[in-house]
Each structure stands twice: as C-alpha cells, then as structure tokens.
Scaffold this active site. Structure first.
Site, PDB file in Angstrom:
ATOM      1  N   HIS A  53       0.852  -1.186   0.000  1.00 41.41           N
ATOM      2  CA  HIS A  53       0.000   0.000   0.000  1.00 41.41           C
ATOM      3  C   HIS A  53       0.891   1.240   0.000  1.00 41.41           C
ATOM      4  CE1 HIS A  53      -3.900  -1.976   1.763  1.00 41.41           C
ATOM      5  NE2 HIS A  53      -3.461  -2.560   0.662  1.00 41.41           N
ATOM      6  N   GLU A  55       0.996   3.834   1.856  1.00 42.38           N
ATOM      7  CA  GLU A  55       1.553   4.205   3.167  1.00 42.38           C
ATOM      8  C   GLU A  55       2.721   3.304   3.554  1.00 42.38           C
ATOM      9  OE1 GLU A  55      -1.609   3.460   2.361  1.00 42.38           O
ATOM     10  OE2 GLU A  55      -2.985   4.044   3.968  1.00 42.38           O
ATOM     11  N   CYS A  83      -5.956   1.715   6.004  1.00 40.70           N
ATOM     12  CA  CYS A  83      -6.606   0.455   6.360  1.00 40.70           C
ATOM     13  C   CYS A  83      -6.036  -0.047   7.696  1.00 40.70           C
ATOM     14  CB  CYS A  83      -6.380  -0.573   5.256  1.00 40.70           C
ATOM     15  SG  CYS A  83      -4.680  -1.181   5.165  1.00 40.70           S
ATOM     16  N   CYS A  86      -2.184  -0.603   7.564  1.00 43.91           N
ATOM     17  CA  CYS A  86      -1.414   0.641   7.552  1.00 43.91           C
ATOM     18  C   CYS A  86      -1.548   1.373   8.886  1.00 43.91           C
ATOM     19  CB  CYS A  86      -1.847   1.516   6.383  1.00 43.91           C
ATOM     20  SG  CYS A  86      -1.402   0.779   4.790  1.00 43.91           S
TER      21      CYS A  86
HETATM   22 ZN    ZN Z   1      -3.335   0.130   3.794  1.00 45.18          ZN
END
Ligand code: ZN
Length: 156
Positions: A53, A55, A83, A86
């Site tokens: 992801h 991040e 999410c 993260c």
């Molecule tokens: Zn994430």
C-alpha cells in the site's frame, strides 16, 4: 506549507499508481522541517504483494531516509483513509500526525469502518485530520473503478 499542498503532492503520486493500473492511492511523509522523507503509491498488483500500500511504501522509505525505525515528528499525508494494516504500521512507526483525504467506509481504520488509531489503550496516538481535498481524492478512486468496470464489460 498547508495540508492541501501536501495532499496535492499525494494526489500526484496516486495518479502515478493509476497510470500503471493500480488503485490510485498516494502517500507522502514529511519531517518537521517540511522535507519529504518518504513517498509511495499503491503497487500491490505490480509487486505481487498485498502489503504494498502507498503508506507502507512511504513508511519504509522514510525509515531508510532517516536511518530510524521510529518516525517521530513526522506527518503522513495519504489520499485515502488508512486500512487496518497501515494503521498498525502508523502506530509502530510513531508517526506524529496523519492527514488523509477520502474516507473509506469499507476498510478505513481511522474511524469510518473501525477506529484502530484511536483505540483505547494503544501505546501511541497519532493526531488525525481527515477530509483534506476529500472530493478530489475520492473522485480519482471512483473514476478509476468506473473505468475498470467499463473495461471489464468491453472485454467480457
Ligand atoms: Zn493500507
């Protein structure tokens, strides 16, 4: 520099993800001198890595930039609400402040789906600001999914 300025930067990174067919989410981490120490955009498909992801990539790069696994006195800007994964990385890295654009009611872990970042008893609380350039951030995502559905229809 304003939150909007850095969110624009994150949006530019999100568009890079879009050009390679990844879900358009971008993230940038700055230190307290307003210097960029990490950047990322979604690359899960490209890297065959569900943890890639925006991040996660930005956090990894930031740690390498400052040679420290703690990212104290830093701010993370991300176009979509983080999410659960993260959010966990944000807590582990001790990021001081998190600014996100669009809310994510399906997976958002800053309160939209679940509130990991403000969960009572966690050992680090980041300051959270949501909704910065939310319209632009969510339009980028909804246009992407609209386009993808259309393409799927054409190839079916
Ligand atoms: Zn994430």
């Amino acid at each position: 520099m304003t939150d909007e300025f850095w969110m624009q930067h994150a949006l530019m990174l999100a568009k890079r993800a879009e050009t390679i067919g990844e879900i358009p989410v971008g993230a940038v981490i700055i230190d307290d001198n307003q210097q960029i120490i990490g950047e990322g955009f979604n690359q899960a498909i490209l890297q065959h890595n569900p943890s890639a992801h925006a991040e996660m990539i930005a956090i990894k790069q930031a740690g390498q930039t400052i040679n420290n696994y703690r990212l104290v006195n830093t701010t993370l800007y991300v176009t979509l609400e983080p999410c659960i994964m993260c959010a966990g990385a944000i807590i582990h890295s001790r990021i001081k402040r998190v600014v996100y654009g669009a809310s994510d009611y399906k997976t958002g872990a800053a309160g939209s789906f679940i509130d990991i970042l403000a969960h009572p008893g966690i050992n680090h609380y980041a300051e959270i600001t949501g909704g910065v350039l939310a319209g632009e951030c969510s339009n980028l995502l909804s246009d992407f999914f609209k386009q993808r559905r259309l393409q799927k229809k054409l190839t079916d």
